[in-house]
Design a protein around this motif. Structure first.
Motif, PDB file in Angstrom:
ATOM      1  N   LEU A 243      54.478  38.837  41.957  1.00 43.12           N
ATOM      2  CA  LEU A 243      55.088  40.125  41.646  1.00 43.12           C
ATOM      3  C   LEU A 243      55.786  40.142  40.287  1.00 43.12           C
ATOM      4  CD1 LEU A 243      56.564  41.166  45.108  1.00 43.12           C
ATOM      5  CD2 LEU A 243      54.506  42.032  43.979  1.00 43.12           C
ATOM      6  N   ASP A 244      56.572  39.111  39.976  1.00 38.20           N
ATOM      7  CA  ASP A 244      57.302  39.114  38.706  1.00 38.20           C
ATOM      8  C   ASP A 244      56.363  39.144  37.512  1.00 38.20           C
ATOM      9  OD1 ASP A 244      59.540  39.064  40.205  1.00 38.20           O
ATOM     10  OD2 ASP A 244      60.292  37.122  39.524  1.00 38.20           O
ATOM     11  N   TYR A 245      55.202  38.504  37.650  1.00 34.12           N
ATOM     12  CA  TYR A 245      54.236  38.468  36.555  1.00 34.12           C
ATOM     13  C   TYR A 245      53.068  39.426  36.785  1.00 34.12           C
ATOM     14  CZ  TYR A 245      56.668  34.383  34.755  1.00 34.12           C
ATOM     15  OH  TYR A 245      57.625  33.529  34.249  1.00 34.12           O
ATOM     16  N   THR A 246      53.093  40.133  37.892  1.00 37.33           N
ATOM     17  CA  THR A 246      52.113  41.178  38.232  1.00 37.33           C
ATOM     18  C   THR A 246      50.674  40.732  37.997  1.00 37.33           C
ATOM     19  OG1 THR A 246      52.324  42.240  36.034  1.00 37.33           O
ATOM     20  CG2 THR A 246      53.761  43.031  37.796  1.00 37.33           C
ATOM     21  N   SER A 247      50.292  39.684  38.702  1.00 40.56           N
ATOM     22  CA  SER A 247      48.912  39.203  38.601  1.00 40.56           C
ATOM     23  C   SER A 247      48.462  38.682  39.961  1.00 40.56           C
ATOM     24  CB  SER A 247      48.789  38.086  37.560  1.00 40.56           C
ATOM     25  OG  SER A 247      49.534  36.953  37.965  1.00 40.56           O
ATOM     26  N   ILE A 248      47.168  38.521  40.111  1.00 37.45           N
ATOM     27  CA  ILE A 248      46.595  37.962  41.334  1.00 37.45           C
ATOM     28  C   ILE A 248      46.497  36.450  41.176  1.00 37.45           C
ATOM     29  CG2 ILE A 248      44.516  37.852  42.762  1.00 37.45           C
ATOM     30  CD1 ILE A 248      44.037  40.801  42.066  1.00 37.45           C
ATOM     31  N   SER A 249      47.115  35.727  42.120  1.00 42.07           N
ATOM     32  CA  SER A 249      47.138  34.269  42.054  1.00 42.07           C
ATOM     33  C   SER A 249      46.079  33.613  42.921  1.00 42.07           C
ATOM     34  CB  SER A 249      48.522  33.738  42.464  1.00 42.07           C
ATOM     35  OG  SER A 249      49.521  34.193  41.590  1.00 42.07           O
ATOM     36  N   HIS A 250      45.645  34.313  43.968  1.00 42.27           N
ATOM     37  CA  HIS A 250      44.673  33.692  44.881  1.00 42.27           C
ATOM     38  C   HIS A 250      44.120  34.764  45.813  1.00 42.27           C
ATOM     39  CE1 HIS A 250      42.702  31.087  47.668  1.00 42.27           C
ATOM     40  NE2 HIS A 250      43.620  31.174  48.608  1.00 42.27           N
ATOM     41  N   TRP A 251      42.825  34.694  46.092  1.00 41.60           N
ATOM     42  CA  TRP A 251      42.203  35.579  47.065  1.00 41.60           C
ATOM     43  C   TRP A 251      42.142  34.885  48.406  1.00 41.60           C
ATOM     44  CZ3 TRP A 251      41.373  40.598  46.381  1.00 41.60           C
ATOM     45  CH2 TRP A 251      41.293  41.088  45.077  1.00 41.60           C
ATOM     46  N   LEU A 252      42.718  35.494  49.436  1.00 42.60           N
ATOM     47  CA  LEU A 252      42.655  34.961  50.785  1.00 42.60           C
ATOM     48  C   LEU A 252      41.350  35.330  51.476  1.00 42.60           C
ATOM     49  CD1 LEU A 252      46.304  35.873  51.838  1.00 42.60           C
ATOM     50  CD2 LEU A 252      45.456  33.605  51.230  1.00 42.60           C
ATOM     51  N   THR A 253      40.687  36.367  50.989  1.00 46.43           N
ATOM     52  CA  THR A 253      39.387  36.806  51.481  1.00 46.43           C
ATOM     53  C   THR A 253      38.442  36.890  50.293  1.00 46.43           C
ATOM     54  OG1 THR A 253      39.908  39.138  51.125  1.00 46.43           O
ATOM     55  CG2 THR A 253      40.513  38.187  53.264  1.00 46.43           C
ATOM     56  N   ASP A 254      37.258  37.442  50.489  1.00 45.10           N
ATOM     57  CA  ASP A 254      36.405  37.731  49.343  1.00 45.10           C
ATOM     58  C   ASP A 254      37.146  38.666  48.398  1.00 45.10           C
ATOM     59  OD1 ASP A 254      34.446  36.222  50.459  1.00 45.10           O
ATOM     60  OD2 ASP A 254      33.173  37.897  51.071  1.00 45.10           O
ATOM     61  N   PRO A 255      36.991  38.504  47.088  1.00 43.79           N
ATOM     62  CA  PRO A 255      37.671  39.404  46.142  1.00 43.79           C
ATOM     63  C   PRO A 255      37.234  40.856  46.345  1.00 43.79           C
ATOM     64  CG  PRO A 255      36.804  37.463  45.023  1.00 43.79           C
ATOM     65  CD  PRO A 255      36.232  37.440  46.407  1.00 43.79           C
ATOM     66  N   ALA A 256      38.146  41.779  46.062  1.00 39.42           N
ATOM     67  CA  ALA A 256      37.803  43.201  46.110  1.00 39.42           C
ATOM     68  C   ALA A 256      36.713  43.474  45.076  1.00 39.42           C
ATOM     69  CB  ALA A 256      39.038  44.045  45.811  1.00 39.42           C
ATOM     70  N   PRO A 257      35.553  44.000  45.491  1.00 39.96           N
ATOM     71  CA  PRO A 257      34.399  44.086  44.585  1.00 39.96           C
ATOM     72  C   PRO A 257      34.542  45.110  43.475  1.00 39.96           C
ATOM     73  CG  PRO A 257      33.881  45.122  46.686  1.00 39.96           C
ATOM     74  CD  PRO A 257      35.221  44.467  46.844  1.00 39.96           C
ATOM     75  N   TRP A 258      35.536  45.984  43.545  1.00 38.70           N
ATOM     76  CA  TRP A 258      35.715  46.973  42.474  1.00 38.70           C
ATOM     77  C   TRP A 258      36.749  46.522  41.441  1.00 38.70           C
ATOM     78  CZ3 TRP A 258      37.739  47.352  47.350  1.00 38.70           C
ATOM     79  CH2 TRP A 258      39.115  47.480  47.466  1.00 38.70           C
ATOM     80  N   VAL A 259      37.347  45.349  41.624  1.00 33.13           N
ATOM     81  CA  VAL A 259      38.415  44.878  40.740  1.00 33.13           C
ATOM     82  C   VAL A 259      37.894  43.762  39.849  1.00 33.13           C
ATOM     83  CG1 VAL A 259      40.702  43.831  40.625  1.00 33.13           C
ATOM     84  CG2 VAL A 259      40.188  45.496  42.420  1.00 33.13           C
TER      85      VAL A 259
END
Length: 373
Positions: A243-259
């Motif tokens: 949250l502090d750096y506003t980024s995705i650190s790890h996908w727990l599932t398959d990545p969202a295909p539109w992102v």
């Protein structure tokens, strides 16, 4: 034997041959190495060996010494392991009779986790490792991108704790199975020390390719594979968000295909600049144990942004308080979605590329056949 030198005031043993040594004391390791060759011990002390190691670190040059002994001449070979900035992250040495066959040294590189950019900086030598190709190599990689290449790995929280709250003295070593786009497996040994000094705010890494045809690879458990398949069928997309750096650190599932989240110059570019502050503000509510939500614009594969709803939960357990679990939902129906045969990566909406487009195309071509879990 590989001696890691990831901080100015600390040295320890990372590995000996194919075996990890988990930050063992390097003085004792040198003494044991010399004790195995008593003839060398008589004419070459641990002090001289340590001095030669320091010279390799300071001068960043190979050292080859011939040592006369009563049982015949011996050789000492010391080689530096370089990081992306040309610094010596580790040294490797071999000691034995001149008549002995010198074993081939496995590929090894240094890497740097830079907290400000949230990227792992990698030298081009990483492309020699099993599990990655020259076409996929980029000088900087997000931690989410690195995690996504690992199979059966379950120490994400430990790694993220160290990387996002680096404290001098913190260290970590682990082995991981890495999957190539072609399906070839590699085995990497990663040794990390946190740094927070004038050189780096983050951590220095040593990465060794310890792959072998006969070495066991760690696969995902049946439970994890089943859960991932259930989420896939339900269309659920869960990510660990910093949250502090506003980024995705790890996908727990398959990545969202539109992102578009991988192969970015800056991982924070996954969210629109005007939405990042609102995302960071959710931290106070999560620390109070609440579940909250926000709609943001997420970067897509045409270079534009797609409205995306995030339902955000507190991260359970012992991990850093900045981490949260987010469920991503598409807000619009006409969303550019990742398809196996359709990789436009059009950047006309912006002033230029936001990441490594050619490498991403190559990675996407193999991603559809990959499910590391």
């Amino acid at each position: 034997m590989t001696i890691e030198m990831l901080t100015p005031d600390a040295m320890s043993v990372a590995s000996a041959g194919d075996a990890p040594r988990g930050f063992a004391d390097w003085h004792r390791a040198l003494q044991r190495a010399l004790a195995k060759t008593p003839a060398v011990y008589d004419s070459f002390t641990t002090g001289r060996l340590a001095a030669a190691m320091q010279a390799v670190r300071d001068q960043a040059e190979d050292v080859d010494l011939r040592i006369p002994t009563r049982s015949g001449p011996h050789e000492l070979k010391i080689r530096p392991v370089f990081g992306p900035a040309g610094d010596v992250h580790a040294i490797r040495f071999w000691l034995g009779p001149v008549t002995a066959r010198v074993p081939d040294m496995r590929p090894a590189v240094g890497a740097i986790w830079d907290l400000n950019t949230q990227t792992v900086q990698l030298p081009s030598g990483i492309a020699l490792f099993r599990g990655i190709s020259a076409e996929e190599y980029a000088p900087r990689m997000s931690i989410a991108g690195l995690f996504h290449r690992m199979s059966g790995f379950d120490r994400h929280a430990e790694v993220l704790d160290l990387l996002y709250e680096p404290k001098p003295g913190d260290k970590l070593q682990f082995d991981a199975t890495v999957l190539h786009a072609s399906g070839e497996m590699g085995r990497w040994r990663v040794t990390i020390r946190a740094r927070d000094d004038e050189r780096t705010q983050g951590a220095w890494w040593l990465i060794e390719d310890v792959s072998s045809d006969g070495s066991p690879s760690r696969w995902a458990t049946l439970e994890r594979v089943g859960l991932r398949e259930a989420h896939r069928r339900a269309g659920t997309h869960l990510a660990v968000v910093q949250l502090d750096y506003t980024s995705i650190s790890h996908w727990l599932t398959d990545p969202a295909p539109w992102v578009r989240w991988d192969y970015l110059f800056r991982p924070i570019d996954v969210f629109h600049p005007d939405d990042r502050a609102r995302l960071a503000e959710l931290g106070d509510r999560l620390r109070a144990g609440e579940t909250t939500g926000v709609t943001v614009r997420a970067l897509n594969y045409t270079g534009g942004y797609t409205p995306t709803s995030l339902l955000v939960y507190p991260y359970p357990g012992y991990s850093s308080r900045q981490l949260a679990i987010a469920q991503l939902l598409r807000v619009a129906d006409d969303v550019p979605v990742l398809e196996p045969q359709h990789h436009t990566l059009d950047t006309r909406h912006g002033s230029g590329p936001v990441g490594y487009d050619e490498q991403l195309r190559h990675w996407l071509a193999g991603r559809m056949n990959r499910s590391p879990a």
